[in-house]
Design an enzyme around this catalytic site. Structure first.
Site, PDB file in Angstrom:
ATOM      1  N   CYS A  34      13.716  10.477   7.555  1.00  0.00           N
ATOM      2  CA  CYS A  34      13.462   9.983   8.913  1.00  0.00           C
ATOM      3  C   CYS A  34      14.692  10.130   9.804  1.00  0.00           C
ATOM      4  O   CYS A  34      14.571  10.370  10.992  1.00  0.00           O
ATOM      5  CB  CYS A  34      13.015   8.538   8.873  1.00  0.00           C
ATOM      6  SG  CYS A  34      14.108   7.500   7.897  1.00  0.00           S
ATOM      7  N   GLU A  57       9.083   0.903  11.142  1.00  0.00           N
ATOM      8  CA  GLU A  57      10.213   1.830  10.971  1.00  0.00           C
ATOM      9  C   GLU A  57       9.625   3.228  11.034  1.00  0.00           C
ATOM     10  O   GLU A  57       8.878   3.627  10.138  1.00  0.00           O
ATOM     11  CB  GLU A  57      10.909   1.599   9.625  1.00  0.00           C
ATOM     12  CG  GLU A  57      11.572   0.246   9.493  1.00  0.00           C
ATOM     13  CD  GLU A  57      12.709   0.033  10.478  1.00  0.00           C
ATOM     14  OE1 GLU A  57      13.216   1.012  11.054  1.00  0.00           O
ATOM     15  OE2 GLU A  57      13.071  -1.140  10.695  1.00  0.00           O
ATOM     16  N   TYR A 117      -4.155  -2.827  15.286  1.00  0.00           N
ATOM     17  CA  TYR A 117      -4.826  -3.647  14.249  1.00  0.00           C
ATOM     18  C   TYR A 117      -4.446  -5.114  14.433  1.00  0.00           C
ATOM     19  O   TYR A 117      -5.284  -6.003  14.309  1.00  0.00           O
ATOM     20  CB  TYR A 117      -4.394  -3.226  12.840  1.00  0.00           C
ATOM     21  CG  TYR A 117      -4.677  -1.797  12.421  1.00  0.00           C
ATOM     22  CD1 TYR A 117      -5.693  -1.044  13.015  1.00  0.00           C
ATOM     23  CD2 TYR A 117      -3.937  -1.201  11.388  1.00  0.00           C
ATOM     24  CE1 TYR A 117      -5.937   0.262  12.604  1.00  0.00           C
ATOM     25  CE2 TYR A 117      -4.184   0.091  10.970  1.00  0.00           C
ATOM     26  CZ  TYR A 117      -5.174   0.826  11.584  1.00  0.00           C
ATOM     27  OH  TYR A 117      -5.407   2.107  11.174  1.00  0.00           O
ATOM     28  N   SER A 122       5.069   7.417  10.099  1.00  0.00           N
ATOM     29  CA  SER A 122       5.146   8.180  11.349  1.00  0.00           C
ATOM     30  C   SER A 122       4.902   7.275  12.563  1.00  0.00           C
ATOM     31  O   SER A 122       4.213   6.251  12.467  1.00  0.00           O
ATOM     32  CB  SER A 122       4.108   9.300  11.328  1.00  0.00           C
ATOM     33  OG  SER A 122       2.821   8.731  11.196  1.00  0.00           O
ATOM     34  N   GLU A 144       9.172  15.836  15.518  1.00  0.00           N
ATOM     35  CA  GLU A 144       9.740  15.657  14.187  1.00  0.00           C
ATOM     36  C   GLU A 144       9.084  16.657  13.229  1.00  0.00           C
ATOM     37  O   GLU A 144       7.872  16.617  13.013  1.00  0.00           O
ATOM     38  CB  GLU A 144       9.459  14.221  13.711  1.00  0.00           C
ATOM     39  CG  GLU A 144      10.125  13.918  12.390  1.00  0.00           C
ATOM     40  CD  GLU A 144       9.799  12.524  11.883  1.00  0.00           C
ATOM     41  OE1 GLU A 144       8.646  12.088  11.995  1.00  0.00           O
ATOM     42  OE2 GLU A 144      10.724  11.872  11.357  1.00  0.00           O
ATOM     43  N   LYS A 187       0.891  -1.179   0.000  1.00  0.00           N
ATOM     44  CA  LYS A 187       0.000   0.000   0.000  1.00  0.00           C
ATOM     45  C   LYS A 187       0.918   1.215   0.000  1.00  0.00           C
ATOM     46  O   LYS A 187       1.449   1.616   1.036  1.00  0.00           O
ATOM     47  CB  LYS A 187      -0.898  -0.024   1.242  1.00  0.00           C
ATOM     48  CG  LYS A 187      -2.249   0.674   1.069  1.00  0.00           C
ATOM     49  CD  LYS A 187      -2.164   2.141   0.754  1.00  0.00           C
ATOM     50  CE  LYS A 187      -1.939   3.005   1.983  1.00  0.00           C
ATOM     51  NZ  LYS A 187      -1.708   4.428   1.624  1.00  0.00           N
TER      52      LYS A 187
HETATM   53  P1  NAD Z   1       2.397   8.427   7.619  1.00  0.00           P
HETATM   54  O1  NAD Z   1       2.538   7.652   8.859  1.00  0.00           O
HETATM   55  O2  NAD Z   1       1.444   9.554   7.596  1.00  0.00           O
HETATM   56  O3  NAD Z   1       1.926   7.476   6.413  1.00  0.00           O
HETATM   57  C1  NAD Z   1       2.643   6.329   6.067  1.00  0.00           C
HETATM   58  C2  NAD Z   1       1.706   5.339   5.428  1.00  0.00           C
HETATM   59  O4  NAD Z   1       0.704   4.969   6.358  1.00  0.00           O
HETATM   60  C3  NAD Z   1       0.982   5.859   4.188  1.00  0.00           C
HETATM   61  O5  NAD Z   1       0.922   4.835   3.213  1.00  0.00           O
HETATM   62  C4  NAD Z   1      -0.413   6.162   4.721  1.00  0.00           C
HETATM   63  O6  NAD Z   1      -1.427   6.065   3.749  1.00  0.00           O
HETATM   64  C5  NAD Z   1      -0.582   5.075   5.776  1.00  0.00           C
HETATM   65  N1  NAD Z   1      -1.547   5.401   6.816  1.00  0.00           N
HETATM   66  C6  NAD Z   1      -1.872   6.642   7.290  1.00  0.00           C
HETATM   67  N2  NAD Z   1      -2.825   6.544   8.238  1.00  0.00           N
HETATM   68  C7  NAD Z   1      -3.109   5.222   8.374  1.00  0.00           C
HETATM   69  C8  NAD Z   1      -4.018   4.484   9.182  1.00  0.00           C
HETATM   70  N3  NAD Z   1      -4.834   5.080  10.057  1.00  0.00           N
HETATM   71  N4  NAD Z   1      -4.025   3.144   9.070  1.00  0.00           N
HETATM   72  C9  NAD Z   1      -3.222   2.522   8.184  1.00  0.00           C
HETATM   73  N5  NAD Z   1      -2.367   3.155   7.372  1.00  0.00           N
HETATM   74  C10 NAD Z   1      -2.296   4.489   7.476  1.00  0.00           C
HETATM   75  O7  NAD Z   1       3.867   8.829   7.222  1.00  0.00           O
HETATM   76  P2  NAD Z   1       4.338   9.745   6.014  1.00  0.00           P
HETATM   77  O8  NAD Z   1       3.854  11.122   6.290  1.00  0.00           O
HETATM   78  O9  NAD Z   1       3.989   9.087   4.715  1.00  0.00           O
HETATM   79  O10 NAD Z   1       5.934   9.648   6.157  1.00  0.00           O
HETATM   80  C11 NAD Z   1       6.643  10.418   7.036  1.00  0.00           C
HETATM   81  C12 NAD Z   1       6.990   9.644   8.279  1.00  0.00           C
HETATM   82  O11 NAD Z   1       7.653   8.427   7.949  1.00  0.00           O
HETATM   83  C13 NAD Z   1       7.958  10.401   9.164  1.00  0.00           C
HETATM   84  O12 NAD Z   1       7.568  10.290  10.501  1.00  0.00           O
HETATM   85  C14 NAD Z   1       9.278   9.666   8.940  1.00  0.00           C
HETATM   86  O13 NAD Z   1      10.191   9.800   9.971  1.00  0.00           O
HETATM   87  C15 NAD Z   1       8.819   8.269   8.748  1.00  0.00           C
HETATM   88  N6  NAD Z   1       9.821   7.463   8.033  1.00  0.00           N
HETATM   89  C16 NAD Z   1      10.548   6.541   8.729  1.00  0.00           C
HETATM   90  C17 NAD Z   1      11.538   5.791   8.092  1.00  0.00           C
HETATM   91  C18 NAD Z   1      12.338   4.744   8.832  1.00  0.00           C
HETATM   92  O14 NAD Z   1      12.934   3.884   8.178  1.00  0.00           O
HETATM   93  N7  NAD Z   1      12.393   4.770  10.139  1.00  0.00           N
HETATM   94  C19 NAD Z   1      11.780   6.003   6.741  1.00  0.00           C
HETATM   95  C20 NAD Z   1      11.037   6.963   6.069  1.00  0.00           C
HETATM   96  C21 NAD Z   1      10.045   7.674   6.729  1.00  0.00           C
END
Ligand code: NAD
Length: 510
Positions: free
Chosen positions: A313, A278, A266, A256, A412, A202
């Site tokens: 991240c 991650e 879930y 996030s 962040e 997804k």
């Molecule tokens: P996000 O958490 O908003 O979304 C990530 C994914 O989760 C998307 O595909 C989104 O559609 C899905 N999602 C959102 N709400 C959901 C829900 N209620 N249930 C199920 N799925 C849901 O993150 P983002 O804004 O896309 O990315 C930024 C974040 O990702 C930052 O916090 C960053 O630090 C983190 N990140 C971490 C790493 C790592 O390896 N640690 C790498 C890259 C990004």
């Protein structure tokens, strides 16, 4: 029809840098979900718009999948897993297929980088230099590992044979963020497919297009239908359905911390699927007063906070600097920041592109407001720029005089905003570095070997880089301590482990 064919091979690598703006006009995109080897509309027929952050314009509309589409994709992945079309293939056959996939991604790197740039706002040259080589390397590394991983025979009495074997975990759901869409997708797909599993991806709703082009390449590489699927759509619908699905055996999430928590819930409320998270970070970059040449350090610090518009991240968003050298370092940093120009992501020489979307830009601007209100001293940047383009651009920004209790030092921001905090002793630097709910990464600059050892062992983070800003390569694990991660590690053999189950086979001999 394959996109590479429709664009007449103009995106071949190892050629001169093409005119990306011209090529962007001729690009055609896949916009449907990819399920069981076919591109299909969402069951409900709904679509959503994907926006180019550099212009604010709609690129195209994409199928909006929900729980019904997830059911179909998971059923396809499960059927593929159970009949063994991939899971029971000889390891060297899986290796060859993944190697073909890696080669196809490499051949189509320029096109994929352009798609990534249009959908994400990052400079296309960054995608070519970083995202695509990373994705290719990931796929190659895990492909190569497939027929080199041995199981174990335990020490037993001579009338017994005891095997400890690793088996694929089954159907893996992978939920991906928007910051490095293809590189992170490859980070999941490489070890997941290497392990013999099936996968349902997804992608983030903001950056779906590269995953769909990747799906075409998966089919072209000869990976059987149903093994790799992409459900396009939003997190609360498609993402949640995947997280709660009873036939998903493992859910691997990058995103996030806030959303990561949901996946544990879930899982607990459905089938106790394995969850790997991650998550976010608030990583320190520590500069000791024993350093001599500041120039290479400011270059690394700038990469740490400005690369990928700060939407990284492991961004080094808290600069912890010894008070004795703070003024000199800040002066050098301010000078160096001028070389990080904000511009059109498709133009050569642009170092900072657009942030992902208007909402996120306003969030970053909100943090800058809070920094000012809480007493931070803005020494550069702080504003939206290039508004006339319709895109979402933010200047490189530095706050001096920050203390670790301020909002900009704790949360962040995920943008090009650096907070400068001073310390007096090594112990104080360690204390401030660890005073955060996160623990993804840290970097440390020192000429003192003892300090390097002491600090890198004392910091509670998954990766500590000394005298550089780096996350390492495929050969080392990547993941977070504390609220930056849960349940596993990406990259290296650790990634293989997390997508397999350990089985003991105990045999009494006659
Ligand atoms: P996000 O958490 O908003 O979304 C990530 C994914 O989760 C998307 O595909 C989104 O559609 C899905 N999602 C959102 N709400 C959901 C829900 N209620 N249930 C199920 N799925 C849901 O993150 P983002 O804004 O896309 O990315 C930024 C974040 O990702 C930052 O916090 C960053 O630090 C983190 N990140 C971490 C790493 C790592 O390896 N640690 C790498 C890259 C990004």
């Amino acid at each position: 029809m394959l996109l590479g064919a429709t664009t007449g091979g103009r995106f071949m690598t190892n050629t001169a840098r093409p005119d990306f703006a011209a090529l962007a006009k001729s690009l055609k995109f896949r916009t449907q979900a990819f399920i069981n080897g076919e591109f299909v509309d969402a069951v409900g027929g709904e679509e959503f718009e994907t926006i180019n952050p550099a212009t604010g314009e709609v690129i195209t509309k994409i199928a909006e999948c929900d729980a019904r589409d997830v059911d179909i994709a998971v059923a396809a992945a499960k059927a593929a897993f159970e009949d063994g079309r991939w899971s029971k293939l000889a390891p060297k056959e899986r290796k060859r297929a993944l190697q073909r996939l890696a080669a196809l991604v490499e051949q189509n790197s320029q096109e994929l980088a352009l798609i990534e740039s249009l959908d994400n706002g990052k400079p296309v040259d960054d995608a070519i230099a970083a995202d695509l080589p990373d994705a290719v390397e990931t796929l190659k590394w895990h492909a190569e590992a497939i027929d080199k991983l041995y199981d174990q025979v335990s020490p037993t009495a001579s009338d017994l044979v005891s095997l400890v074997v690793r088996e694929p975990i089954g159907v893996v759901g992978a939920v991906i963020p928007w910051n490095f869409p293809l590189a992170i997708l490859a980070m999941k797909v490489g070890p997941v497919l290497a392990g013999g599993n099936s996968v349902v991806i997804k992608p983030a709703e903001q950056t779906t297009l590269s995953a769909l082009r990747f799906a075409e390449l998966v089919a072209e590489a000869g990976i059987p239908a149903g093994v790799f699927n992409v459900v396009t759509g939003f997190g609360e619908t498609a993402g949640q359905a995947l997280g709660r699905h009873p036939d998903v055996d493992c859910l691997s999430f990058t995103g996030s911390t806030e959303v990561g928590r949901y996946f544990l819930k879930y899982s607990a409320e459905s089938n106790l699927k394995r969850v790997i998270l991650e998550l976010g970070g608030k990583s320190p970059a520590i500069v000791m007063d024993d350093v001599d040449d500041l120039q290479p350090i400011v270059e690394q610090l700038a990469i740490g906070i400005l690369f990928s518009q700060g939407e990284n991240c492991s961004a080094g968003s808290r600069l912890l600097v010894h008070e004795k050298i703070k003024d000199r370092l800040l002066e050098a940093l301010l000078e160096h920041f001028k070389t990080w120009n904000v511009g059109d992501p498709l133009v050569e020489g642009t170092r900072i592109g657009a942030v992902i979307e208007e909402k996120h830009m306003n969030r970053i601007l909100g943090y800058i407001e809070s920094g000012l209100k809480e007493g931070g001293r803005l020494v550069c940047g702080g504003k939206r720029v290039r508004e006339e383009t319709g895109g979402f651009y933010i200047e490189p920004t530095i706050f001096d005089g920050v203390n670790n209790a301020m909002t900009i030092a704790r949360e962040e921001i995920f943008g090009p905003v650096l907070s400068v905090i001073t310390f007096k002793t090594v112990e104080e630097a360690i204390q401030i570095a660890n005073d955060t709910p996160y623990g993804l990464a840290a970097s440390l600059y020192t000429n003192n070997l003892h300090v390097a050892h002491k600090v890198s062992r004392a910091i509670r983070a998954g990766t500590v880089s000394v005298n550089c800003f780096s996350e390492g390569d495929q050969s080392v694990p990547f993941g977070g301590f504390k609220q930056s991660g849960f349940g596993g590690r990406e990259k290296s053999f650790h990634a293989h482990d997390q997508y397999t189950e350990v089985k003991t086979i105990w045999m009494q001999l006659k």
